[in-house]
Design a protein around this motif. Structure first.
Motif, mmCIF file in Angstrom:
data_model
loop_
_atom_site.group_PDB
_atom_site.id
_atom_site.type_symbol
_atom_site.label_atom_id
_atom_site.label_comp_id
_atom_site.label_asym_id
_atom_site.label_seq_id
_atom_site.Cartn_x
_atom_site.Cartn_y
_atom_site.Cartn_z
ATOM 1 N N UNK A 158 0.813 -1.215 0.000
ATOM 2 C CA UNK A 158 0.000 0.000 0.000
ATOM 3 C C UNK A 158 0.850 1.270 0.000
ATOM 4 N N UNK A 159 1.978 1.239 0.723
ATOM 5 C CA UNK A 159 2.801 2.444 0.850
ATOM 6 C C UNK A 159 3.781 2.630 -0.306
ATOM 7 N N UNK A 160 4.332 1.522 -0.826
ATOM 8 C CA UNK A 160 5.405 1.626 -1.813
ATOM 9 C C UNK A 160 4.962 1.329 -3.246
ATOM 10 N N UNK A 161 4.046 0.406 -3.414
ATOM 11 C CA UNK A 161 3.669 -0.020 -4.766
ATOM 12 C C UNK A 161 2.480 0.790 -5.281
ATOM 13 N N UNK A 162 1.425 0.947 -4.436
ATOM 14 C CA UNK A 162 0.188 1.564 -4.940
ATOM 15 C C UNK A 162 0.362 3.035 -5.334
ATOM 16 N N UNK A 163 0.999 3.972 -4.695
ATOM 17 C CA UNK A 163 1.138 4.179 -3.251
ATOM 18 C C UNK A 163 -0.047 4.960 -2.695
ATOM 19 N N UNK A 164 -0.386 4.664 -1.434
ATOM 20 C CA UNK A 164 -1.487 5.345 -0.744
ATOM 21 C C UNK A 164 -0.874 6.207 0.360
ATOM 22 N N UNK A 165 -1.517 7.297 0.688
ATOM 23 C CA UNK A 165 -1.030 8.170 1.766
ATOM 24 C C UNK A 165 -0.966 7.374 3.082
ATOM 25 N N UNK A 166 0.122 7.543 3.856
ATOM 26 C CA UNK A 166 0.271 6.794 5.111
ATOM 27 C C UNK A 166 -0.912 6.942 6.067
ATOM 28 N N UNK A 167 -1.553 8.115 6.110
ATOM 29 C CA UNK A 167 -2.691 8.318 7.013
ATOM 30 C C UNK A 167 -3.840 7.371 6.668
ATOM 31 N N UNK A 168 -4.043 7.116 5.372
ATOM 32 C CA UNK A 168 -5.120 6.204 4.947
ATOM 33 C C UNK A 168 -4.776 4.775 5.356
ATOM 34 N N UNK A 169 -3.514 4.391 5.186
ATOM 35 C CA UNK A 169 -3.081 3.046 5.581
ATOM 36 C C UNK A 169 -3.265 2.855 7.084
ATOM 37 N N UNK A 170 -2.883 3.859 7.868
ATOM 38 C CA UNK A 170 -3.038 3.780 9.324
ATOM 39 C C UNK A 170 -4.514 3.669 9.687
ATOM 40 N N UNK A 171 -5.362 4.462 9.020
ATOM 41 C CA UNK A 171 -6.799 4.417 9.292
ATOM 42 C C UNK A 171 -7.370 3.031 8.971
ATOM 43 N N UNK A 172 -6.900 2.421 7.871
ATOM 44 C CA UNK A 172 -7.360 1.073 7.513
ATOM 45 C C UNK A 172 -6.983 0.051 8.584
ATOM 46 N N UNK A 173 -5.742 0.126 9.077
ATOM 47 C CA UNK A 173 -5.309 -0.813 10.111
ATOM 48 C C UNK A 173 -6.001 -0.546 11.444
#
Length: 196
Positions: A158-173
């Motif tokens: 999500x962070x390196x390949x897609x990439x999605x903003x870290x805040x969105x990744x944190x919210x998903x987790x």
């Protein structure tokens, strides 16, 4: 009672003042110092609570260290505690910046300062690595090796390949963490059903 209250404000100011003075390299490099003060030294919270607070703070806009200082102050002494913690954290840096403003041009081109920066960077990397290792160990104990590997792989993608903003990744987790045990119970019940 007032003496104890004053002692708590002084403890907040001292702890957050130290993180503001000793923290070098931006918000993320200050987090291990804040963790040491909040978890190890003052025992305001445990590692799990600190991890949850850090995750939420990462998902919100603004400087991470200031948000952590505000939360710790608010948790301990309410709104006034938050104000004391924030001021103690940022004032030393503000004063130092104002005092050194006239020298900034010279310092930015000084080989001595460049050497100091180069020497400090590995220390910051090690501090962040140690903190990441401790959080990974906690995740391993709570989730198991398989889930940790899966979540690390998902995070990387999500962070390196897609990439999605870290805040969105944190919210998903965080969203997954809120329903983790329910999902785990469903898998266990399904596994028991298939076994029988």
């Amino acid at each position: 009672m007032e003496g104890h209250s004053g002692k708590k404000y002084a403890q907040l100011a001292w702890a957050m003042g130290k993180t503001g003075i000793l923290g070098y390299g931006g918000g993320p490099s200050v987090i291990p110092l804040i963790r040491h003060e909040a978890v190890v030294k003052c025992r305001w919270m445990n590692d799990d609570e600190f991890g949850e607070t850090l995750a939420i703070a990462n998902a919100l806009p603004g400087p991470i260290a200031t948000k952590m200082a505000a939360y710790l102050g608010y948790r301990e002494k309410g709104v006034l505690g938050a104000i004391v913690a924030i001021l103690a954290h940022i004032l030393p840096s503000c004063v130092a910046m104002i005092a050194l403003l006239s020298f900034v041009n010279f310092l930015s081109h000084s080989p001595v300062v460049q050497g100091m920066i180069a020497a400090v960077m590995p220390v910051i990397a090690v501090m962040l690595g140690v903190m990441a290792y401790e959080f990974a160990k906690k995740a391993y104990q709570g989730l198991g090796r398989g889930m940790v590997v899966v979540f690390c792989a998902i995070s990387f993608l999500l962070l390196q390949v897609v990439p999605i903003h870290p805040a969105i990744v944190i919210a998903l987790f965080l969203a997954y963490g809120a329903v983790h045990y329910r999902v785990l119970d469903k898998f266990k019940k399904k596994a028991k059903g298939e076994a029988s």
